[in-house]
Design a protein around this motif. Structure first.
Motif, PDB file in Angstrom:
ATOM      1  N   HIS A  12       0.743  -1.174   0.020  1.00  0.00           N
ATOM      2  CA  HIS A  12      -0.073   0.026   0.070  1.00  0.00           C
ATOM      3  C   HIS A  12       0.605   1.277   0.077  1.00  0.00           C
ATOM      4  O   HIS A  12       0.588   2.345  -0.152  1.00  0.00           O
ATOM      5  N   ALA A  13       2.023   1.294   0.091  1.00  0.00           N
ATOM      6  CA  ALA A  13       2.991   2.591   0.291  1.00  0.00           C
ATOM      7  C   ALA A  13       2.859   3.369  -1.038  1.00  0.00           C
ATOM      8  O   ALA A  13       3.025   2.637  -2.064  1.00  0.00           O
ATOM      9  N   SER A  14       2.770   4.468  -1.041  1.00  0.00           N
ATOM     10  CA  SER A  14       2.909   5.282  -2.115  1.00  0.00           C
ATOM     11  C   SER A  14       4.313   5.562  -2.440  1.00  0.00           C
ATOM     12  O   SER A  14       5.278   5.252  -1.739  1.00  0.00           O
ATOM     13  N   PRO A  15       4.414   6.045  -3.635  1.00  0.00           N
ATOM     14  CA  PRO A  15       6.026   6.508  -4.153  1.00  0.00           C
ATOM     15  C   PRO A  15       6.651   7.311  -3.116  1.00  0.00           C
ATOM     16  O   PRO A  15       7.777   7.227  -2.898  1.00  0.00           O
ATOM     17  N   GLU A  16       5.771   8.342  -2.683  1.00  0.00           N
ATOM     18  CA  GLU A  16       6.282   9.341  -1.795  1.00  0.00           C
ATOM     19  C   GLU A  16       6.748   8.791  -0.408  1.00  0.00           C
ATOM     20  O   GLU A  16       7.787   9.328   0.122  1.00  0.00           O
ATOM     21  N   SER A  17       6.054   7.974   0.276  1.00  0.00           N
ATOM     22  CA  SER A  17       6.209   7.384   1.369  1.00  0.00           C
ATOM     23  C   SER A  17       7.599   6.458   1.225  1.00  0.00           C
ATOM     24  O   SER A  17       8.369   6.506   2.176  1.00  0.00           O
ATOM     25  N   ILE A  18       7.733   5.849   0.102  1.00  0.00           N
ATOM     26  CA  ILE A  18       8.848   4.840  -0.204  1.00  0.00           C
ATOM     27  C   ILE A  18       9.892   5.666  -0.378  1.00  0.00           C
ATOM     28  O   ILE A  18      11.043   5.472   0.354  1.00  0.00           O
ATOM     29  N   GLU A  19      10.059   6.987  -1.089  1.00  0.00           N
ATOM     30  CA  GLU A  19      11.220   7.806  -1.009  1.00  0.00           C
ATOM     31  C   GLU A  19      11.467   8.403   0.229  1.00  0.00           C
ATOM     32  O   GLU A  19      12.551   8.410   0.730  1.00  0.00           O
ATOM     33  N   ILE A  20      10.484   8.721   1.237  1.00  0.00           N
ATOM     34  CA  ILE A  20      10.722   8.953   2.656  1.00  0.00           C
ATOM     35  C   ILE A  20      11.522   7.945   3.379  1.00  0.00           C
ATOM     36  O   ILE A  20      12.615   8.449   3.833  1.00  0.00           O
ATOM     37  N   ALA A  21      11.160   6.858   3.219  1.00  0.00           N
ATOM     38  CA  ALA A  21      11.611   5.698   3.958  1.00  0.00           C
ATOM     39  C   ALA A  21      13.032   5.460   3.398  1.00  0.00           C
ATOM     40  O   ALA A  21      13.975   5.202   4.130  1.00  0.00           O
ATOM     41  N   ILE A  22      13.388   5.663   2.107  1.00  0.00           N
ATOM     42  CA  ILE A  22      14.397   5.569   1.435  1.00  0.00           C
ATOM     43  C   ILE A  22      15.572   6.749   2.102  1.00  0.00           C
ATOM     44  O   ILE A  22      16.679   6.341   2.739  1.00  0.00           O
ATOM     45  N   ARG A  23      15.133   7.832   2.084  1.00  0.00           N
ATOM     46  CA  ARG A  23      15.948   9.053   2.758  1.00  0.00           C
ATOM     47  C   ARG A  23      16.095   8.757   4.367  1.00  0.00           C
ATOM     48  O   ARG A  23      17.472   9.071   4.679  1.00  0.00           O
ATOM     49  N   GLU A  24      15.223   8.291   4.998  1.00  0.00           N
ATOM     50  CA  GLU A  24      15.522   7.918   6.551  1.00  0.00           C
ATOM     51  C   GLU A  24      16.494   6.870   6.595  1.00  0.00           C
ATOM     52  O   GLU A  24      17.274   6.833   7.532  1.00  0.00           O
ATOM     53  N   ALA A  25      16.409   5.738   5.905  1.00  0.00           N
ATOM     54  CA  ALA A  25      17.241   4.755   5.757  1.00  0.00           C
ATOM     55  C   ALA A  25      18.690   5.125   5.609  1.00  0.00           C
ATOM     56  O   ALA A  25      19.542   4.692   6.157  1.00  0.00           O
ATOM     57  N   GLU A  26      18.941   5.895   4.618  1.00  0.00           N
ATOM     58  CA  GLU A  26      20.160   6.347   4.177  1.00  0.00           C
ATOM     59  C   GLU A  26      20.736   7.302   5.211  1.00  0.00           C
ATOM     60  O   GLU A  26      21.937   7.249   5.592  1.00  0.00           O
TER      61      GLU A  26
END
Length: 65
Positions: A12-26
């Protein structure tokens, strides 16, 4: 160690949510890399102190309360 993505998030995650999660992980990864680098420097310093016979300190260096 492998990262786990929750099944509902994966569906269910939106592309924006995935991008935020990537930035947080990085950002988290960078913080841990910086900490590991600082700890390597401390380890090098400590080993040099041990080799020079200056560690552990011979006197109590704890601050007085």
């Amino acid at each position: 160690m492998s990262a786990r993505i929750e099944p509902l998030y994966a569906i269910h995650a939106s592309p924006e949510s995935i991008e935020i999660a990537i930035r947080e992980a990085e950002a988290t990864s960078k913080r841990y890399a910086n900490k590991a680098s600082a700890l390597r420097g401390l380890l090098d310093t400590r080993r040099a102190q041990i080799a020079a016979g200056t560690w552990p300190p011979k006197t109590d260096t704890r601050p007085t309360p």
